[in-house]
Design a protein around this motif. Structure first.
Motif, PDB file in Angstrom:
ATOM      1  N   ARG A   1      42.906  34.671  47.214  1.00 31.54           N
ATOM      2  CA  ARG A   1      41.889  34.318  48.215  1.00 31.54           C
ATOM      3  C   ARG A   1      40.503  34.796  47.745  1.00 31.54           C
ATOM      4  N   PRO A   2      40.031  34.286  46.592  1.00 33.50           N
ATOM      5  CA  PRO A   2      38.722  34.746  46.104  1.00 33.50           C
ATOM      6  C   PRO A   2      37.585  34.198  46.965  1.00 33.50           C
ATOM      7  N   ASP A   3      36.484  34.910  47.020  1.00 32.25           N
ATOM      8  CA  ASP A   3      35.304  34.378  47.708  1.00 32.25           C
ATOM      9  C   ASP A   3      34.827  33.109  47.000  1.00 32.25           C
ATOM     10  N   VAL A   4      34.815  33.161  45.676  1.00 31.99           N
ATOM     11  CA  VAL A   4      34.431  31.975  44.898  1.00 31.99           C
ATOM     12  C   VAL A   4      35.461  31.740  43.802  1.00 31.99           C
ATOM     13  N   LEU A   5      35.925  30.493  43.724  1.00 31.06           N
ATOM     14  CA  LEU A   5      36.782  30.067  42.617  1.00 31.06           C
ATOM     15  C   LEU A   5      35.950  29.158  41.722  1.00 31.06           C
TER      16      LEU A   5
ATOM     17  N   VAL B   1      35.365  37.022  42.607  1.00 26.13           N
ATOM     18  CA  VAL B   1      35.137  35.773  41.868  1.00 26.13           C
ATOM     19  C   VAL B   1      36.300  35.580  40.902  1.00 26.13           C
ATOM     20  N   LEU B   2      36.936  34.433  40.981  1.00 28.67           N
ATOM     21  CA  LEU B   2      38.036  34.098  40.066  1.00 28.67           C
ATOM     22  C   LEU B   2      37.645  32.869  39.272  1.00 28.67           C
ATOM     23  N   LEU B   3      37.786  32.939  37.949  1.00 29.96           N
ATOM     24  CA  LEU B   3      37.562  31.759  37.104  1.00 29.96           C
ATOM     25  C   LEU B   3      38.895  31.346  36.515  1.00 29.96           C
ATOM     26  N   ILE B   4      39.226  30.064  36.627  1.00 31.16           N
ATOM     27  CA  ILE B   4      40.449  29.574  35.975  1.00 31.16           C
ATOM     28  C   ILE B   4      40.080  28.541  34.919  1.00 31.16           C
ATOM     29  N   GLU B   5      40.818  28.557  33.830  1.00 27.95           N
ATOM     30  CA  GLU B   5      40.549  27.667  32.697  1.00 27.95           C
ATOM     31  C   GLU B   5      41.890  27.133  32.184  1.00 27.95           C
ATOM     32  N   ALA B   6      41.931  25.803  31.996  1.00 26.00           N
ATOM     33  CA  ALA B   6      43.192  25.168  31.592  1.00 26.00           C
ATOM     34  C   ALA B   6      43.663  25.634  30.216  1.00 26.00           C
TER      35      ALA B   6
ATOM     36  N   LEU C   1      32.237  40.347  32.398  1.00 21.83           N
ATOM     37  CA  LEU C   1      31.549  40.656  33.661  1.00 21.83           C
ATOM     38  C   LEU C   1      32.192  39.976  34.870  1.00 21.83           C
ATOM     39  N   ILE C   2      33.113  39.035  34.618  1.00 20.68           N
ATOM     40  CA  ILE C   2      33.696  38.264  35.725  1.00 20.68           C
ATOM     41  C   ILE C   2      34.858  39.059  36.310  1.00 20.68           C
ATOM     42  N   PRO C   3      34.874  39.231  37.634  1.00 22.20           N
ATOM     43  CA  PRO C   3      35.944  40.053  38.216  1.00 22.20           C
ATOM     44  C   PRO C   3      37.338  39.629  37.789  1.00 22.20           C
ATOM     45  N   GLN C   4      37.643  38.321  37.778  1.00 22.58           N
ATOM     46  CA  GLN C   4      38.977  37.925  37.314  1.00 22.58           C
ATOM     47  C   GLN C   4      38.929  36.577  36.586  1.00 22.58           C
ATOM     48  N   VAL C   5      39.600  36.535  35.432  1.00 27.10           N
ATOM     49  CA  VAL C   5      39.661  35.317  34.618  1.00 27.10           C
ATOM     50  C   VAL C   5      41.125  35.003  34.356  1.00 27.10           C
TER      51      VAL C   5
END
Ligand SMILES: Cc1cc2nc3c(=O)[nH]c(=O)nc-3n(C[C@H](O)[C@H](O)[C@H](O)COP(=O)(O)OP(=O)(O)OC[C@H]3O[C@@H](n4cnc5c(N)ncnc54)[C@H](O)[C@@H]3O)c2cc1C
Length: 392
Positions: free
Chosen positions: A32-36, A59-64, A181-185
């Protein structure tokens, strides 16, 4: 489309930088990130960093694939807003200037920097229609004799324009350093479908399960094509090849467009072809041989220079060559940044900051007016687009 071939950028990474490009899916994935942010190219990474900088907690970033597996990892990494003056819309030059300024800031504030290099840009034989008619204030004109002093042996002898204090990065290094620097990748994690109701994105289905984000930014290079997301933006891909030579005995005064850029170890980076009619998905030997031949012909003192790296990648492009940085129509918590064509590395930090500001204030920054998806040119196809003084 993934970058193909062997890039110099991957070979330049140090052992600490490489694993950060592919951390996999964390066991404690934030559901449940604030920003995906969907997409781990330069636009996605810069946007995620900007969201964090704007005080967004989760903040969660997802990459294929891996970070930088698309165009961003294969780009030349040149940051030259001024070369677009006179040939591209003023909005691009303005955002490019903001992008260059932010790259400098990031280099100063990120521990160990992001690998930013301050370099001069020399544009050979500037075209009378664009740049010469409407030069940027910092342009410095050089006659053929002055150019000959900077580039002994250059053929043919031509006049040029010099702009000092532009930049370049190794895009993979920058992605690696910024990603810290990104909280979660999460890499190897694809967005598959969007569940929306009541004018909001409620869920994003991914290959690692369902995410319920507060807001979502699609930074997928080309516009996202996901079940449940009715976003039909016209776009295409424009292939480009780059080569890097072995260390050479010639010193270039920075970026010499459209010839080559001197990079680390005295190597030359050349190319940035616009292969608009090449439907193949691999590196083409005839194209890289042509780049090599043009380089040797223009700089005879190079002699029989050997090429050590050849690669190609694909620029995502909307019909008018300008990116989209906009809210998704009908969805109050979803944004898209796509089609950054030839300048996504340059623009990314400024575009990301603009999106972070829009998300946090709920107000579109005024300077994003030109980047909306409702513009009429989004339906007018102009193959190849405009050409700036550089070639990338
Ligand atoms: C030869 C060449 C040279 C260039 N040189 C320069 C230059 O010197 N300077 C400059 O500013 N620009 C340059 N560019 C342009 C630049 O590379 C692009 O504009 C920029 O990389 C686009 O970044 P992006 O993050 O939008 O897209 P990408 O880098 O393509 O990233 C998008 C990412 O999204 C991921 N993705 C897609 N769909 C999903 C999904 N459903 N779920 C999860 N992840 C997904 C992809 O795997 C990809 O990694 C060059 C381009 C080329 C081809």
């Amino acid at each position: 489309m993934h970058t193909r071939g062997r890039t110099i950028w991957a070979d330049q990474l140090d052992p600490g930088e490489r694993p950060r490009l592919d951390p996999g899916v964390p066991e404690s994935l934030a559901r449940r990130p604030d920003v995906l942010v969907v997409g781990g190219g330069m636009l996605g990474v810069a946007t995620a960093v900007a969201c964090r900088d704007a005080g967004i907690g989760s903040v969660l970033l997802i990459e294929a694939g891996r970070l930088g597996s698309g165009a961003s990892g294969g780009a030349a990494g040149l940051l030259v807003p001024e070369s677009h003056q006179g040939s591209d819309p003023p909005a691009l030059v303005e955002l490019g200037r903001a992008g260059l300024a932010r790259w400098r800031d990031l280099d100063a504030v990120v521990a160990g920097g992001v690998g930013f290099r301050d370099v001069d840009w020399i544009g050979l034989a500037p075209r009378p229609d664009g740049f010469v008619a409407d030069p940027p204030p910092s342009a410095e004109w050089l006659d053929a004799a002055q150019v000959g002093q900077l580039l002994p042996g250059l053929r043919p002898a031509v006049a040029a324009v010099r702009i000092q204090h532009q930049g370049r990065v190794n895009p993979l290094r920058a992605l690696s350093r910024l990603s810290a620097l990104i909280p979660q990748v999460a890499t190897g994690c694809s967005a598959i479908a969007v569940g929306a109701s009541g004018g909001r994105v409620r869920t994003v289905s991914t290959s690692a399960g369902t995410i319920t984000p507060g807001a979502v930014v699609f930074a997928t290079g080309s516009p996202p094509r996901l079940d449940g997301l009715d976003l039909r933006l016209p776009a295409s891909l424009v292939k480009g090849h780059l080569v890097v030579t072995e260390p050479v005995p010639v010193t270039l005064p920075g970026i010499v467009a459209p010839l080559a850029t001197q990079i680390e170890d005295h190597r030359l980076l050349a190319g940035g072809t616009l292969d608009t009619d090449d439907p193949t998905v691999g590196v083409r030997a005839d194209v890289t041989a042509r780049i090599q031949g043009e380089l040797a012909a223009a700089l005879p003192p190079l002699g029989r220079v050997r090429v050590t790296h050849r690669w190609c990648c694909w620029r995502p492009r909307h019909p008018d060559g300008l990116a989209v940085i906009d809210q998704v129509p009908g969805l109050s918590n979803a944004w898209v940044t796509s089609g950054h064509y030839r300048t996504g590395i340059l623009l990314a930090p400024a575009a990301g900051a603009a999106l972070a500001s829009w998300i946090t204030t709920r107000r579109r920054p005024g300077y994003l007016q030109s980047w909306g998806m409702a513009r009429s040119s989004m339906t007018t196809v102009t193959p190849g687009g405009t050409a700036s003084e550089g070639r990338v």
